[in-house]
Design a protein around this motif. Structure first.
Motif, PDB file in Angstrom:
ATOM      1  N   CYS A 164     -12.349  18.465  32.192  1.00  0.00           N
ATOM      2  CA  CYS A 164     -12.111  19.879  31.924  1.00  0.00           C
ATOM      3  C   CYS A 164     -12.030  20.113  30.423  1.00  0.00           C
ATOM      4  O   CYS A 164     -11.602  19.230  29.659  1.00  0.00           O
ATOM      5  N   ILE A 165     -12.458  21.287  29.985  1.00  0.00           N
ATOM      6  CA  ILE A 165     -12.266  21.688  28.596  1.00  0.00           C
ATOM      7  C   ILE A 165     -11.249  22.812  28.536  1.00  0.00           C
ATOM      8  O   ILE A 165     -11.110  23.606  29.469  1.00  0.00           O
ATOM      9  N   GLY A 166     -10.521  22.850  27.433  1.00  0.00           N
ATOM     10  CA  GLY A 166      -9.477  23.838  27.213  1.00  0.00           C
ATOM     11  C   GLY A 166      -8.712  23.450  25.954  1.00  0.00           C
ATOM     12  O   GLY A 166      -9.112  22.534  25.217  1.00  0.00           O
ATOM     13  N   GLN A 167      -7.615  24.108  25.690  1.00  0.00           N
ATOM     14  CA  GLN A 167      -6.823  23.837  24.498  1.00  0.00           C
ATOM     15  C   GLN A 167      -5.429  23.379  24.905  1.00  0.00           C
ATOM     16  O   GLN A 167      -4.859  23.873  25.877  1.00  0.00           O
ATOM     17  N   LYS A 168      -4.910  22.414  24.148  1.00  0.00           N
ATOM     18  CA  LYS A 168      -3.570  21.912  24.389  1.00  0.00           C
ATOM     19  C   LYS A 168      -2.847  21.811  23.047  1.00  0.00           C
ATOM     20  O   LYS A 168      -3.415  21.414  22.033  1.00  0.00           O
ATOM     21  N   GLU A 169      -1.585  22.176  23.050  1.00  0.00           N
ATOM     22  CA  GLU A 169      -0.799  22.222  21.823  1.00  0.00           C
ATOM     23  C   GLU A 169      -0.805  20.872  21.105  1.00  0.00           C
ATOM     24  O   GLU A 169      -0.683  19.815  21.731  1.00  0.00           O
ATOM     25  N   ASN A 170      -0.981  20.921  19.765  1.00  0.00           N
ATOM     26  CA  ASN A 170      -0.958  19.756  18.872  1.00  0.00           C
ATOM     27  C   ASN A 170      -2.157  18.830  19.024  1.00  0.00           C
ATOM     28  O   ASN A 170      -2.151  17.722  18.470  1.00  0.00           O
ATOM     29  N   LEU A 171      -3.186  19.258  19.751  1.00  0.00           N
ATOM     30  CA  LEU A 171      -4.400  18.460  19.879  1.00  0.00           C
ATOM     31  C   LEU A 171      -5.567  19.181  19.216  1.00  0.00           C
ATOM     32  O   LEU A 171      -5.587  20.419  19.124  1.00  0.00           O
ATOM     33  N   ASN A 174     -11.493  20.389  19.580  1.00  0.00           N
ATOM     34  CA  ASN A 174     -12.702  19.837  20.191  1.00  0.00           C
ATOM     35  C   ASN A 174     -12.370  18.723  21.189  1.00  0.00           C
ATOM     36  O   ASN A 174     -13.086  17.739  21.322  1.00  0.00           O
ATOM     37  N   THR A 175     -11.266  18.895  21.910  1.00  0.00           N
ATOM     38  CA  THR A 175     -10.774  17.895  22.859  1.00  0.00           C
ATOM     39  C   THR A 175     -11.180  18.256  24.285  1.00  0.00           C
ATOM     40  O   THR A 175     -11.225  19.428  24.648  1.00  0.00           O
ATOM     41  N   PHE A 176     -11.483  17.218  25.077  1.00  0.00           N
ATOM     42  CA  PHE A 176     -11.693  17.429  26.505  1.00  0.00           C
ATOM     43  C   PHE A 176     -10.786  16.472  27.274  1.00  0.00           C
ATOM     44  O   PHE A 176     -10.305  15.473  26.738  1.00  0.00           O
ATOM     45  N   PHE A 177     -10.558  16.775  28.541  1.00  0.00           N
ATOM     46  CA  PHE A 177      -9.537  16.087  29.329  1.00  0.00           C
ATOM     47  C   PHE A 177     -10.132  15.575  30.638  1.00  0.00           C
ATOM     48  O   PHE A 177     -11.139  16.096  31.119  1.00  0.00           O
ATOM     49  N   ALA A 196     -14.511  15.205  20.719  1.00  0.00           N
ATOM     50  CA  ALA A 196     -15.909  15.063  20.310  1.00  0.00           C
ATOM     51  C   ALA A 196     -15.963  14.565  18.870  1.00  0.00           C
ATOM     52  O   ALA A 196     -15.082  14.865  18.067  1.00  0.00           O
ATOM     53  N   GLU A 197     -17.012  13.823  18.556  1.00  0.00           N
ATOM     54  CA  GLU A 197     -17.079  13.192  17.250  1.00  0.00           C
ATOM     55  C   GLU A 197     -18.104  13.809  16.323  1.00  0.00           C
ATOM     56  O   GLU A 197     -18.062  13.597  15.116  1.00  0.00           O
ATOM     57  N   GLU A 198     -19.048  14.582  16.869  1.00  0.00           N
ATOM     58  CA  GLU A 198     -20.119  15.127  16.043  1.00  0.00           C
ATOM     59  C   GLU A 198     -19.663  16.326  15.230  1.00  0.00           C
ATOM     60  O   GLU A 198     -20.100  16.527  14.096  1.00  0.00           O
ATOM     61  N   SER A 199     -18.787  17.142  15.804  1.00  0.00           N
ATOM     62  CA  SER A 199     -18.361  18.370  15.119  1.00  0.00           C
ATOM     63  C   SER A 199     -16.929  18.694  15.530  1.00  0.00           C
ATOM     64  O   SER A 199     -16.483  18.345  16.625  1.00  0.00           O
ATOM     65  N   ALA A 200     -16.233  19.385  14.627  1.00  0.00           N
ATOM     66  CA  ALA A 200     -14.846  19.756  14.913  1.00  0.00           C
ATOM     67  C   ALA A 200     -14.729  21.109  15.587  1.00  0.00           C
ATOM     68  O   ALA A 200     -13.625  21.547  15.895  1.00  0.00           O
ATOM     69  N   ASP A 201     -15.866  21.793  15.823  1.00  0.00           N
ATOM     70  CA  ASP A 201     -15.770  23.100  16.469  1.00  0.00           C
ATOM     71  C   ASP A 201     -15.409  22.925  17.939  1.00  0.00           C
ATOM     72  O   ASP A 201     -15.670  21.885  18.541  1.00  0.00           O
ATOM     73  N   PRO A 202     -14.784  23.924  18.557  1.00  0.00           N
ATOM     74  CA  PRO A 202     -14.309  23.789  19.946  1.00  0.00           C
ATOM     75  C   PRO A 202     -15.444  23.462  20.905  1.00  0.00           C
ATOM     76  O   PRO A 202     -16.560  23.956  20.767  1.00  0.00           O
ATOM     77  N   LEU A 215     -21.318  17.092  26.032  1.00  0.00           N
ATOM     78  CA  LEU A 215     -20.304  17.919  25.385  1.00  0.00           C
ATOM     79  C   LEU A 215     -21.007  18.863  24.420  1.00  0.00           C
ATOM     80  O   LEU A 215     -21.748  18.409  23.541  1.00  0.00           O
ATOM     81  N   PHE A 216     -20.787  20.147  24.583  1.00  0.00           N
ATOM     82  CA  PHE A 216     -21.410  21.136  23.718  1.00  0.00           C
ATOM     83  C   PHE A 216     -20.369  21.846  22.867  1.00  0.00           C
ATOM     84  O   PHE A 216     -19.311  22.237  23.364  1.00  0.00           O
TER      85      PHE A 216
END
Length: 497
Positions: A164-171, A174-177, A196-202, A215-216
């Motif tokens: 799943c993709i989404g946002q989590k506090e202090n992470l 560009n994180t996925f779970f 993700a390692e290629e870019s820091a965008d979400p 991962l896009f």
């Protein structure tokens, strides 16, 4: 002589003298035989018929089908042992049985966002951008998951895990779970994530194809593969990234290991791409990119289906009020549109999302709670006429003045009105033709001609003395319910001396 460009795709520039072609509710097909009477034909797109009407007093006004999904368990081999399809309409979630009866399972918190659904064979996971929900495929218990994830918008299944993709506090953004252990959508661990390692965008899109997880982000994509390590089950594959990003998150779809999406290059243009592994292919053309670049197309939603040997990627644009369809088999674009019976105007196609079942292809309703069966056997849109329209390529004689002495349509005539309209069954459908001498800016009045009653296979559509000029264009349409294919046309010209 043969009218080259009579059969063709939608290829319409804003500057009409360049090209003004449209192909609505027809698609091109290569006949594949050198001895065929025409190398390309126009085939009619599918109609549809209502098979389920969800009647529920708890549905808010304006609810429509937000998702359709076929589960991998509980496939409904008999009407009594469950169903195979999950339908989300407004906020409500329904279980569709094989006999097209339904059962309400619960409700989500929102009613208009796109819903992403996946299952692991035991339970389903649903996200709508505001919350995550679980569905037990055995008991049909529908519950909200307490995993503290902000804006969960996309779920997929890979190697036993739900991602799943989404946002989590202090992470990082560009994180996925992924789930804490395989085949358990209910458990999500605090340490089960990666960035993700290629870019820091979400990360705004996830999809699984060819055994890889894609991962896009808005600027790039990368591929991840399974590791076999229970603590870190996924890692980035070597040299497997690209500098094309996902512009319209809900345009992301896949079929037969091909991934489709509307993306952007370094200049930010809206372009349709196809991915196979890391091989990126641009599949949109200049007229489409010209139109998409002039407005906001990030609202595009997509689904794929296969019919009669063709693989289709359907793109619905609410702001443009249009539906464009890419035919992977032919590499061509056409349009699908639904007619408003009151205003007689064409709008984006009414079907919203798709799922393949043993009974056929089910599609949802963009403006209501109906579910339809999509098939070539249907020549109406649930009782309403389908307007099939073709605007041809321009005919020129090296910019010399010429007259059109004869124009002959080569069509599959004599089919008559189908049984879907019993009041006119067997009667002759009508073709409405008009022509232009100014590159498609203005047209003549419509000339109406019958396509032949049932059995009148010798019927020929012939038009004579259509005027003179330097650029000749034909526009014709059929709105009667008949499955008429278009083979081409012949045109007799006289060039002025």
């Amino acid at each position: 002589m043969q009218f080259l460009g009579f059969v063709g795709p939608s290829y319409r520039y804003e500057s009409l003298p360049i090209d003004s072609q449209r192909c609505i509710n027809w698609y091109t097909e290569k006949t594949g035989n050198k001895n065929s009477s025409s190398p390309y034909v126009l085939k009619p797109t599918c109609g549809y018929k209502k098979v389920i009407e969800i009647i529920d007093d708890t549905l808010p006004k304006g609810s429509y089908v937000r998702a359709l999904y076929r589960t991998t368990k509980g496939l409904g081999l008999t009407p009594d042992n469950g169903g195979s399809v999950i339908a989300v309409i407004g906020p409500n979630v329904y279980w569709i049985k094989r006999d097209f009866t339904y059962q309400k399972l619960g409700a989500m918190s929102y009613k208009t966002t796109t819903v992403s659904i996946v299952d692991d064979g035991f339970s389903g996971c649903l996200v709508d951008g505001t919350g995550m929900y679980n569905l037990d495929l055995e008991t049909l218990a529908f519950t909200k998951n307490d995993f503290a994830l902000t804006d969960p918008s996309n779920v997929i299944f890979s190697s036993g895990y739900t991602l799943c993709i989404g946002q989590k506090e202090n992470l990082p953004q560009n994180t996925f779970f992924w789930t804490d252990k395989p085949y358990d959508n209910n458990l999500w661990g605090a340490s089960d994530y990666a960035s993700a390692e290629e870019s820091a965008d979400p990360i705004n899109g996830l999809i699984c194809a060819s055994g890889y997880v894609y991962l896009f982000g808005k600027k790039s994509f990368e591929l991840w593969g399974k590791t076999g390590d229970k603590d870190l089950p996924f890692q980035r594959s070597f040299a497997s990234s690209g500098s094309v990003g996902l512009l319209a998150p809900k345009s992301l779809a896949s079929i037969q290991d091909a991934v489709f999406f509307i993306g952007s290059n370094s200049n930010g243009s809206a372009i349709a791409y196809m991915l196979r592994g890391t091989d990126v292919t641009r599949i949109s053309d200049y007229p489409l990119e010209e139109e998409w670049g002039s407005t906001d197309v990030t609202d595009a939603t997509a689904w794929t289906y296969s019919k009669n040997g063709h693989i289709f990627w359907v793109l619905n644009f609410d702001k443009l009020d249009k539906t464009y369809v890419y035919d992977l088999t032919e590499g061509e674009w056409h349009e699908c549109a639904s007619r408003d019976p009151i205003t007689d105007k064409l709008h984006r196609w009414k079907p919203n999302y798709c799922v393949s079942t043993d009974e056929g292809i089910l599609v949802g309703d963009r403006s209501g709670s109906n579910i339809y069966l999509l098939d070539n056997a249907y020549t109406l849109e649930n009782g309403n006429p389908i307007v099939r329209q073709r605007t041809t390529a321009h005919v020129k004689a090296e910019l010399n003045i010429f007259s059109v002495d004869n124009l002959i349509f080569d069509m599959d005539t004599g089919n008559g009105i189908t049984k879907e309209n019993p009041d006119r069954y067997g009667e002759s459908p009508i073709c409405m033709m008009r022509y232009s001498w100014d590159s498609g800016r203005t047209y003549s009045s419509e000339i109406r001609e019958g396509l032949g009653e049932t059995g009148d296979y010798k019927k020929v559509l012939r038009y004579s003395r259509l005027g003179r000029g330097r650029v000749f264009t034909v526009d014709f349409k059929i709105s009667d319910n008949c499955n008429t294919s278009v083979l081409g046309a012949f045109i007799d010209l006289t060039v002025a001396k």
